[in-house]
Design a protein around this motif. Structure first.
Motif, short mmCIF file in Angstrom:
data_model
loop_
_atom_site.label_atom_id
_atom_site.label_comp_id
_atom_site.label_asym_id
_atom_site.label_seq_id
_atom_site.Cartn_x
_atom_site.Cartn_y
_atom_site.Cartn_z
N ASP A 35 0.84 -1.21 0.00
CA ASP A 35 0.00 0.00 0.00
C ASP A 35 0.87 1.25 0.00
OD1 ASP A 35 -2.38 -1.40 -0.02
OD2 ASP A 35 -2.90 -0.96 2.07
N ARG A 36 1.86 1.30 0.88
CA ARG A 36 2.76 2.46 0.95
C ARG A 36 3.48 2.68 -0.37
NH1 ARG A 36 6.23 1.14 5.90
NH2 ARG A 36 4.60 -0.05 6.87
N PHE A 37 3.96 1.60 -0.97
CA PHE A 37 4.68 1.70 -2.23
C PHE A 37 3.76 2.25 -3.34
CE2 PHE A 37 5.70 -0.10 -6.38
CZ PHE A 37 7.01 0.33 -6.54
N GLU A 38 2.57 1.68 -3.48
CA GLU A 38 1.66 2.11 -4.55
C GLU A 38 1.17 3.54 -4.36
OE1 GLU A 38 -0.05 -2.18 -6.11
OE2 GLU A 38 -1.40 -0.89 -4.96
N ILE A 39 0.90 3.93 -3.12
CA ILE A 39 0.47 5.31 -2.84
C ILE A 39 1.61 6.28 -3.16
CG2 ILE A 39 -0.17 6.91 -0.99
CD1 ILE A 39 -1.79 4.50 0.23
N ALA A 40 2.83 5.95 -2.73
CA ALA A 40 3.99 6.82 -3.00
C ALA A 40 4.26 6.94 -4.50
CB ALA A 40 5.22 6.31 -2.27
N ALA A 41 3.96 5.88 -5.27
CA ALA A 41 4.17 5.88 -6.71
C ALA A 41 2.99 6.51 -7.45
CB ALA A 41 4.43 4.47 -7.21
N ASP A 42 1.99 6.99 -6.70
CA ASP A 42 0.81 7.65 -7.27
C ASP A 42 0.01 6.72 -8.18
OD1 ASP A 42 -0.68 9.90 -6.99
OD2 ASP A 42 0.20 10.95 -8.71
N THR A 101 16.93 -21.15 -2.90
CA THR A 101 18.20 -21.87 -3.00
C THR A 101 18.47 -22.52 -1.65
OG1 THR A 101 19.60 -20.03 -2.26
CG2 THR A 101 19.05 -20.09 -4.63
N ALA A 102 19.59 -23.16 -1.53
CA ALA A 102 19.94 -23.81 -0.26
C ALA A 102 20.11 -22.80 0.87
CB ALA A 102 21.21 -24.64 -0.43
N ASP A 103 20.51 -21.56 0.53
CA ASP A 103 20.82 -20.55 1.55
C ASP A 103 19.80 -19.43 1.66
OD1 ASP A 103 23.22 -21.90 2.08
OD2 ASP A 103 24.29 -20.74 0.56
N ARG A 104 19.06 -19.15 0.58
CA ARG A 104 18.19 -17.97 0.52
C ARG A 104 16.87 -18.27 -0.15
NH1 ARG A 104 19.69 -13.87 2.33
NH2 ARG A 104 21.71 -12.99 2.58
N VAL A 105 15.90 -17.42 0.17
CA VAL A 105 14.65 -17.36 -0.58
C VAL A 105 14.48 -15.89 -0.96
CG1 VAL A 105 12.15 -17.70 -0.57
CG2 VAL A 105 13.63 -19.31 0.65
N ILE A 106 14.25 -15.63 -2.24
CA ILE A 106 14.13 -14.27 -2.74
C ILE A 106 12.75 -14.07 -3.35
CG2 ILE A 106 15.05 -12.57 -4.38
CD1 ILE A 106 17.73 -14.19 -4.19
N TRP A 107 12.12 -12.97 -2.96
CA TRP A 107 10.87 -12.53 -3.58
C TRP A 107 11.21 -11.28 -4.38
CZ3 TRP A 107 6.15 -12.51 0.28
CH2 TRP A 107 5.95 -13.80 0.78
N ASP A 108 10.93 -11.31 -5.68
CA ASP A 108 11.17 -10.13 -6.51
C ASP A 108 10.23 -10.13 -7.71
OD1 ASP A 108 12.27 -12.08 -8.20
OD2 ASP A 108 14.28 -11.24 -8.19
N ALA A 109 10.44 -9.19 -8.61
CA ALA A 109 9.62 -9.05 -9.83
C ALA A 109 8.13 -9.02 -9.50
CB ALA A 109 9.95 -10.17 -10.83
N PHE A 110 7.77 -8.21 -8.51
CA PHE A 110 6.37 -8.09 -8.10
C PHE A 110 5.54 -7.50 -9.22
CE2 PHE A 110 8.61 -8.35 -4.11
CZ PHE A 110 7.76 -9.09 -3.31
N GLY A 111 4.28 -7.89 -9.25
CA GLY A 111 3.40 -7.34 -10.27
C GLY A 111 1.93 -7.54 -9.95
N GLN A 112 1.12 -6.80 -10.66
CA GLN A 112 -0.33 -6.84 -10.55
C GLN A 112 -0.83 -7.21 -11.95
OE1 GLN A 112 -3.57 -6.61 -10.91
NE2 GLN A 112 -3.83 -6.73 -8.74
N PHE A 123 9.65 -2.41 -6.08
CA PHE A 123 9.18 -2.95 -4.81
C PHE A 123 9.98 -4.21 -4.52
CE2 PHE A 123 6.07 -5.46 -2.25
CZ PHE A 123 6.00 -4.59 -1.17
N GLY A 124 10.68 -4.22 -3.39
CA GLY A 124 11.57 -5.34 -3.10
C GLY A 124 12.92 -5.09 -3.74
N PRO A 125 13.71 -6.09 -4.01
CA PRO A 125 13.46 -7.49 -3.66
C PRO A 125 13.62 -7.72 -2.16
CG PRO A 125 15.67 -7.28 -4.52
CD PRO A 125 15.02 -5.91 -4.63
#
Length: 153
Positions: A35-42, A101-112, A123-125
């Protein structure tokens, strides 16, 4: 490399309603962060558009697999991490690429997916330590119980 911390908040919707899962990143609900991201991005509309996922409303498969990007019902290469505030994930989802991966989990490339012109790439990663992420998934599974994988479509 610094890591974000994740937990999955699981509560009943309303008075005795179905269970709703909202990821929390660094202590903040993902619903508030987007919400904060989308509001700030107008972006329009923005604010109070997203809600948690309701496993009872859709057969995601085991939530531990879903939140590792291996949901049997995910759309394309992205996984719904939030649904619409109405409770239906397909109405207004927040999608993300989840890479484990064995060491990390990454959330990126968010979209609607319903507003292709929205640019959520900034937004992110979010990067999580795999052990902490797995602990959060185990805690979620403990709350959901053994029958959670048998939810109705």
């Amino acid at each position: 490399m610094s890591s974000n911390e994740i937990r999955f908040d699981c509560r009943q919707r309303g008075d005795g309603g179905p269970l709703v899962i909202v990821p929390h990143i660094d202590g903040a609900p993902l619903t508030e962060l987007i919400d904060r991201f989308e509001i700030a991005a107008d972006m329009q509309p923005a604010g109070d558009a997203y809600g948690g996922l309701i496993p009872q409303f859709f057969r995601f498969g085991p939530m531990k697999d879903h939140f590792l990007g291996r949901s049997t019902k995910a759309t394309g290469l992205k996984t719904p991490v939030l649904g619409c505030e109405c409770g239906e994930w397909g109405c207004w989802p927040l999608m993300a690429c989840i890479t484990a991966t064995a060491d990390r989990v990454i959330w990126d490339a968010f979209g609607q997916p319903h507003r292709k012109t929205r640019d959520c790439m900034a937004f992110g990663p979010f990067q999580f330590d795999r052990h902490q992420y797995d602990d959060a998934l185990r805690a979620l599974s403990a709350v959901l119980g053994p029958d959670a994988d048998d939810t109705r479509a």
